[in-house]
Write a protein that holds these residues in place. Structure first.
Motif, short mmCIF file in Angstrom:
data_model
loop_
_atom_site.label_atom_id
_atom_site.label_comp_id
_atom_site.label_asym_id
_atom_site.label_seq_id
_atom_site.Cartn_x
_atom_site.Cartn_y
_atom_site.Cartn_z
N TYR A 133 0.83 -1.21 0.00
CA TYR A 133 0.00 0.00 0.00
C TYR A 133 0.86 1.26 0.00
O TYR A 133 0.56 2.24 -0.68
N ALA A 134 1.93 1.24 0.80
CA ALA A 134 2.78 2.42 0.91
C ALA A 134 3.46 2.75 -0.42
O ALA A 134 3.55 3.93 -0.79
N LEU A 135 3.93 1.73 -1.14
CA LEU A 135 4.57 1.98 -2.43
C LEU A 135 3.59 2.59 -3.42
O LEU A 135 3.93 3.52 -4.16
N VAL A 136 2.36 2.06 -3.44
CA VAL A 136 1.35 2.62 -4.34
C VAL A 136 1.00 4.04 -3.93
O VAL A 136 0.91 4.95 -4.75
N ALA A 137 0.82 4.26 -2.62
CA ALA A 137 0.45 5.58 -2.12
C ALA A 137 1.57 6.60 -2.33
O ALA A 137 1.30 7.79 -2.53
N LEU A 138 2.82 6.16 -2.30
CA LEU A 138 3.94 7.08 -2.53
C LEU A 138 3.87 7.71 -3.92
O LEU A 138 4.02 8.92 -4.07
N GLY A 139 3.65 6.88 -4.92
CA GLY A 139 3.53 7.41 -6.28
C GLY A 139 2.35 8.33 -6.41
O GLY A 139 2.42 9.39 -7.05
N LEU A 140 1.25 7.96 -5.78
CA LEU A 140 0.04 8.77 -5.83
C LEU A 140 0.25 10.12 -5.17
O LEU A 140 -0.18 11.16 -5.68
N THR A 141 0.92 10.12 -4.03
CA THR A 141 1.11 11.38 -3.30
C THR A 141 2.12 12.29 -3.98
O THR A 141 2.02 13.51 -3.89
N LEU A 142 3.10 11.71 -4.69
CA LEU A 142 4.04 12.55 -5.45
C LEU A 142 3.31 13.31 -6.55
O LEU A 142 3.53 14.51 -6.74
N VAL A 143 2.43 12.61 -7.27
CA VAL A 143 1.68 13.26 -8.35
C VAL A 143 0.74 14.31 -7.78
O VAL A 143 0.65 15.42 -8.29
N TYR A 144 0.05 13.97 -6.70
CA TYR A 144 -0.88 14.93 -6.12
C TYR A 144 -0.13 16.15 -5.57
O TYR A 144 -0.60 17.28 -5.70
N GLY A 145 1.04 15.90 -4.97
CA GLY A 145 1.79 17.00 -4.38
C GLY A 145 2.19 18.05 -5.39
O GLY A 145 2.25 19.25 -5.08
N ILE A 146 2.47 17.64 -6.63
CA ILE A 146 2.92 18.58 -7.64
C ILE A 146 1.78 19.13 -8.48
O ILE A 146 1.69 20.33 -8.73
N LEU A 147 0.89 18.25 -8.92
CA LEU A 147 -0.13 18.65 -9.89
C LEU A 147 -1.54 18.74 -9.32
O LEU A 147 -2.44 19.18 -10.03
N ARG A 148 -1.72 18.33 -8.06
CA ARG A 148 -3.06 18.33 -7.44
C ARG A 148 -4.04 17.47 -8.25
O ARG A 148 -5.21 17.80 -8.36
N ILE A 149 -3.53 16.40 -8.83
CA ILE A 149 -4.38 15.51 -9.63
C ILE A 149 -4.73 14.28 -8.81
O ILE A 149 -3.84 13.54 -8.39
N PRO A 150 -6.02 14.01 -8.56
CA PRO A 150 -6.40 12.75 -7.92
C PRO A 150 -6.36 11.63 -8.96
O PRO A 150 -7.36 11.29 -9.59
N ASN A 151 -5.19 11.06 -9.14
CA ASN A 151 -4.94 10.19 -10.29
C ASN A 151 -5.46 8.76 -10.05
O ASN A 151 -4.71 7.85 -9.70
N MET A 192 -7.84 -5.66 -10.49
CA MET A 192 -7.08 -5.77 -9.25
C MET A 192 -6.62 -4.42 -8.71
O MET A 192 -6.38 -4.28 -7.51
N GLY A 193 -6.51 -3.41 -9.57
CA GLY A 193 -6.03 -2.12 -9.11
C GLY A 193 -7.09 -1.24 -8.47
O GLY A 193 -6.76 -0.25 -7.82
N GLU A 194 -8.36 -1.59 -8.64
CA GLU A 194 -9.43 -0.71 -8.17
C GLU A 194 -9.45 -0.59 -6.65
O GLU A 194 -9.49 0.52 -6.10
N LEU A 195 -9.43 -1.72 -5.94
CA LEU A 195 -9.46 -1.67 -4.48
C LEU A 195 -8.16 -1.10 -3.94
O LEU A 195 -8.16 -0.34 -2.96
N VAL A 196 -7.04 -1.42 -4.58
CA VAL A 196 -5.75 -0.91 -4.13
C VAL A 196 -5.70 0.60 -4.24
O VAL A 196 -5.24 1.29 -3.31
N ILE A 197 -6.18 1.17 -5.35
CA ILE A 197 -6.10 2.61 -5.52
C ILE A 197 -7.07 3.32 -4.57
O ILE A 197 -6.79 4.41 -4.06
N THR A 198 -8.21 2.68 -4.29
CA THR A 198 -9.14 3.26 -3.32
C THR A 198 -8.49 3.35 -1.95
O THR A 198 -8.57 4.38 -1.26
N LYS A 199 -7.80 2.28 -1.55
CA LYS A 199 -7.12 2.30 -0.26
C LYS A 199 -5.92 3.25 -0.27
O LYS A 199 -5.59 3.85 0.76
N ALA A 200 -5.27 3.39 -1.43
CA ALA A 200 -4.16 4.33 -1.53
C ALA A 200 -4.64 5.76 -1.29
O ALA A 200 -3.95 6.57 -0.65
N PHE A 201 -5.82 6.09 -1.80
CA PHE A 201 -6.38 7.41 -1.53
C PHE A 201 -6.70 7.58 -0.06
O PHE A 201 -6.50 8.65 0.52
#
Length: 295
Positions: free
Chosen positions: A26-44, A224-233
Motif C-alpha cells: 500500500y505504501a509503495l502505491v500511495a507514494l507514487g500517488l502522493t508525489l503526483v498529487y503534491g505537484i499537480l493536485r491531480i487525484p490520479n 485488481m487495481g481498483e481496491l488498491v487505488i481506493t485504499k491508496a487514496f
C-alpha cells in the motif's frame, strides 16, 4: 500453558508479518500517488491501472517470454512508467487550465480504458506469478514465507532510496520544490513539464514494483487495481495530502489494521477497516497524521 503462550506468539508474529507485507505494498502505491498529487493536485485514479498493467506486464514477460523475476520486475516498471508519462503528456498536461473535476474524470476514464485493454489481451480470468522464493524460513520457532520477507525488504529499500533521491539529489530537489510551490519553482528556472513527466514516471514504476512483488501471493485480475487505488487514496488522506512520510506511515497503519482486524475480528470486515480508520482519525485530526507538505 507455555505451549499455548508460544502458539499465541507465533500467531501474533504472523499477523505482524502480514501487516508489514500488505502495508508495504500500500505504501509503495500511495507514494507514487502522493508525489503526483503534491505537484499537480491531480487525484490520479488511473494510478490503479498502472498497478494492474505492471503485474500483467511481468506475467507476460515471465510466462510468455521466459524472463526471470528481476528482469520482469524491471520491464514492468518501465512499461508502467512509460504509460504514466504518456498519460501525463497526452491527457493531464492538456487539462491544466481546465476545472479540477476534469482531471478526476479523465483519470477515471484512463483507469477503465487500461483495465479494458488488459482484459482484451489477457481475458477476464485469474492468473498468478510463481514466487521467486517459495521457501519457508524458520527462526527461533517462528516461520515466515521468504516471499513476504522479500516484499518487506524490497519495499523498505525502495522507500529509503526514494527518500535519498528526493533529499540528496538536484533532480529530487526540483520535485520537492515544485511540490512546495510550483509557481516559485518555475520562476527560478525549474522546468515544470520535465518535473511532471519525471514524477509520473516514478509513480508508475512504484505502482508496478508493488504489484509485481505482491503478485506471487495474490491473484492477477483486470480489476485488481481498483481496491488498491481506493485504499491508496485513504492512505494519502490519512497521512496528509502530499506528505511522503504520511504515505509510508499511512500504508503501514492500514496494513496492520487490516491484518489484525481480519484475524481478531473477521475477514469479512478486512476491506472496510481502512475506511472506518480513516473516519476515526480524520474526526480527531482533519489534516491527517502528518499534515501537508505541498501547499
Amino acid at each position: 500453558m507455555r505451549a499455548a503462550a508460544r502458539g499465541r506468539d507465533v500467531l501474533f508474529f504472523q499477523q505482524v508479518l502480514n501487516g508489514l507485507t500488505i502495508g508495504c505494498v500500500y505504501a509503495l502505491v500511495a507514494l507514487g500517488l502522493t508525489l503526483v498529487y503534491g505537484i499537480l493536485r491531480i487525484p490520479n485514479f488511473a494510478h490503479g491501472a498502472l498497478y494492474t498493467v505492471g503485474a500483467y506486464a511481468a506475467f507476460a514477460l515471465i510466462g510468455r517470454l521466459g524472463a526471470n523475476f528481476w528482469l520482469a520486475l524491471a520491464g514492468a516498471a518501465a512499461v508502467s512508467a512509460g504509460l504514466a508519462v504518456l498519460s501525463e503528456r497526452l491527457v493531464f498536461a492538456r487539462l491544466r487550465a481546465a476545472p479540477p473535476l476534469h482531471d478526476m474524470i479523465a483519470a477515471i476514464a484512463l483507469l477503465l480504458f487500461f483495465e479494458a485493454g488488459v482484459q482484451a489481451v489477457f481475458g477476464a480470468g485469474f492468473f498468478r506469478i510463481a514466487p521467486l522464493f517459495p521457501q519457508i524460513l524458520r527462526f527461533a520457532g517462528l516461520t515466515a514465507p521468504a516471499q513476504r520477507i522479500l516484499i518487506v525488504g524490497a519495499a523498505f529499500a525502495l522507500m529509503a532510496g526514494l527518500h535519498l533521491f528526493l533529499d540528496r539529489t538536484w533532480t529530487g530537489a526540483t520535485i520537492v520544490a515544485s511540490a512546495q510551490n510550483r509557481t516559485g519553482a518555475a520562476l527560478v528556472g525549474i522546468d515544470a513539464d520535465r518535473v511532471s513527466m519525471l514524477t509520473f514516471a516514478i509513480s508508475g514504476a512504484l505502482a508496478a514494483v508493488a504489484a509485481v512483488l505482491f503478485a506471487p501471493i495474490a491473484l492477477l485480475s483486470p480489476a485488481m487495481g481498483e481496491l488498491v487505488i481506493t485504499k491508496a487514496f485513504v492512505i494519502i488522506i490519512l497521512g496528509g495530502m502530499g506528505s511522503v512520510a504520511g504515505a509510508i506511515a499511512g500504508g503501514l497503519v492500514i496494513g496492520f489494521a487490516e491484518s489484525f482486524g481480519a484475524f481478531y475480528v473477521s475477514t469479512d470486515f478486512k476491506d472496510i477497516i481502512a475506511f472506518g480508520l480513516l473516519t476515526l482519525i480524520l474526526s480527531v485530526r482533519p489534516q491527517g497524521l502528518f499534515g501537508r507538505i505541498a501547499r
